[in-house]
Design a protein around this motif. Structure first.
Motif, PDB file in Angstrom:
ATOM      1  N   VAL A  37      33.277   5.824  27.627  1.00 11.04           N
ATOM      2  CA  VAL A  37      31.816   5.710  27.688  1.00 11.04           C
ATOM      3  C   VAL A  37      31.413   4.240  27.718  1.00 11.04           C
ATOM      4  N   PRO A  38      31.037   3.736  28.886  1.00 11.48           N
ATOM      5  CA  PRO A  38      30.627   2.329  28.962  1.00 11.48           C
ATOM      6  C   PRO A  38      29.384   2.063  28.115  1.00 11.48           C
ATOM      7  N   GLY A  39      29.445   1.009  27.316  1.00 12.28           N
ATOM      8  CA  GLY A  39      28.305   0.655  26.484  1.00 12.28           C
ATOM      9  C   GLY A  39      28.223   1.365  25.159  1.00 12.28           C
ATOM     10  N   ASN A 178      27.727   6.123  41.031  1.00 12.91           N
ATOM     11  CA  ASN A 178      27.859   5.940  39.585  1.00 12.91           C
ATOM     12  C   ASN A 178      29.026   6.731  39.012  1.00 12.91           C
ATOM     13  N   ILE A 179      29.332   7.874  39.598  1.00 13.23           N
ATOM     14  CA  ILE A 179      30.529   8.604  39.187  1.00 13.23           C
ATOM     15  C   ILE A 179      31.774   7.789  39.523  1.00 13.23           C
ATOM     16  N   ALA A 180      31.783   7.202  40.710  1.00 15.40           N
ATOM     17  CA  ALA A 180      32.933   6.384  41.123  1.00 15.40           C
ATOM     18  C   ALA A 180      33.087   5.161  40.216  1.00 15.40           C
ATOM     19  N   LEU A 181      31.986   4.524  39.865  1.00 16.13           N
ATOM     20  CA  LEU A 181      32.043   3.356  38.985  1.00 16.13           C
ATOM     21  C   LEU A 181      32.527   3.742  37.592  1.00 16.13           C
ATOM     22  N   HIS A 182      32.110   4.914  37.128  1.00 14.80           N
ATOM     23  CA  HIS A 182      32.583   5.388  35.822  1.00 14.80           C
ATOM     24  C   HIS A 182      34.095   5.604  35.853  1.00 14.80           C
ATOM     25  N   ARG A 187      39.751   3.738  34.675  1.00 15.92           N
ATOM     26  CA  ARG A 187      41.013   3.181  35.163  1.00 15.92           C
ATOM     27  C   ARG A 187      41.260   1.806  34.549  1.00 15.92           C
ATOM     28  N   ALA A 188      40.204   1.002  34.467  1.00 16.41           N
ATOM     29  CA  ALA A 188      40.335  -0.341  33.894  1.00 16.41           C
ATOM     30  C   ALA A 188      40.721  -0.285  32.422  1.00 16.41           C
TER      31      ALA A 188
END
Length: 243
Positions: A37-39, A178-182, A187-188
């Motif tokens: 979960v970013p953030g 946004n799904i792809a960025l998530h 992955r990162a």
């Protein structure tokens, strides 16, 4: 208590099954949510600052879907002596068992009551702050309006609700982006393609995201005088609603 690395979906599963907050998830939850979960860390920390601003003397602060108590602790650690009480609610016994151990090691003295129940069935009373950090998204769609109305009724005038959710986008291209960025974020943080795919299969019929417009409309219909996004990263957002 030592937190473990999330490897729940690292090996091929015969059946994905539905995602549940069982003991396996509770054991790795801090690692899972930070890497998924970013953030999340920022949202929890700022929840504490919002509680500091809005907690009224002699009132209750609710952490609905408290999991391991991160938001409860953030609120507790930002309160001065205002005779408040924090009530953490979760329907996972495994989560609450670990949450209780974590709360007991904290040195701050605002009382924290932990309740094992569905948030739809919990009384909201004399509340100045109500937090739902990534909780409403697991409630059946047909019940969400009633949950938010119930919270509104239990809030004191001048109170605040914090609602953090995974969201979807009306524009399909933005939603896909946004799904792809998530997924790139995951992955990162060390998740493999297999882990990402199996987790998505397990959770897609359990976590049902909505648009920010839907959330705004629901909160306005419940009676909140103002609501808007204060934080967003990709398809994860946190909103505040004021009574």
């Amino acid at each position: 208590m030592t937190d473990s690395r999330d490897t729940i979906y690292a090996d091929p599963l015969r059946e994905a099954g539905l995602f549940t907050f069982d003991d396996n998830v509770a054991r790795v939850f801090p690692d899972m949510i930070k890497r998924s979960v970013p953030g999340y860390t920022t949202i929890v920390a700022m929840t504490g600052l919002l509680a500091q601003r809005y907690a009224a003397p002699g009132s209750n602060l609710y952490d609905l879907g408290c999991s391991l108590g991160a938001s409860s602790l953030a609120m507790r650690q930002n309160l001065d002596h205002r005779d408040c009480r924090i009530i953490g609610v979760d329907n996972s016994k495994a989560m609450l068992e670990r949450c209780r151990t974590i709360i007991e090691t904290d040195t701050h003295d605002t009382p924290v009551d932990l309740v094992c129940a569905d948030i739809e069935n919990i009384a909201i009373d004399n509340a100045s702050v109500v937090v739902l950090n990534f909780t409403l998204q697991f409630i059946p769609l047909a019940q969400r309006d009633a949950v938010i109305r119930h919270i509104y009724k239990g809030l004191r005038p001048g109170g605040v609700m914090v609602l953090s959710e995974k969201v979807t986008f009306e524009d399909p291209h933005l939603d896909e982006l946004n799904i792809a960025l998530h997924h790139e974020f995951k992955r990162a943080n060390g998740y493999s393609e297999l882990e990402i795919a199996q987790k998505r299969a397990a959770i897609e019929n359990v976590l049902l995201p909505e648009t920010l417009a839907t959330h705004r409309e629901r909160m306005a219909n419940a009676g909140f005088s103002a609501c808007d996004v204060w934080f967003q990263c990709f398809n994860f957002a946190s909103m505040v609603a004021l009574k």
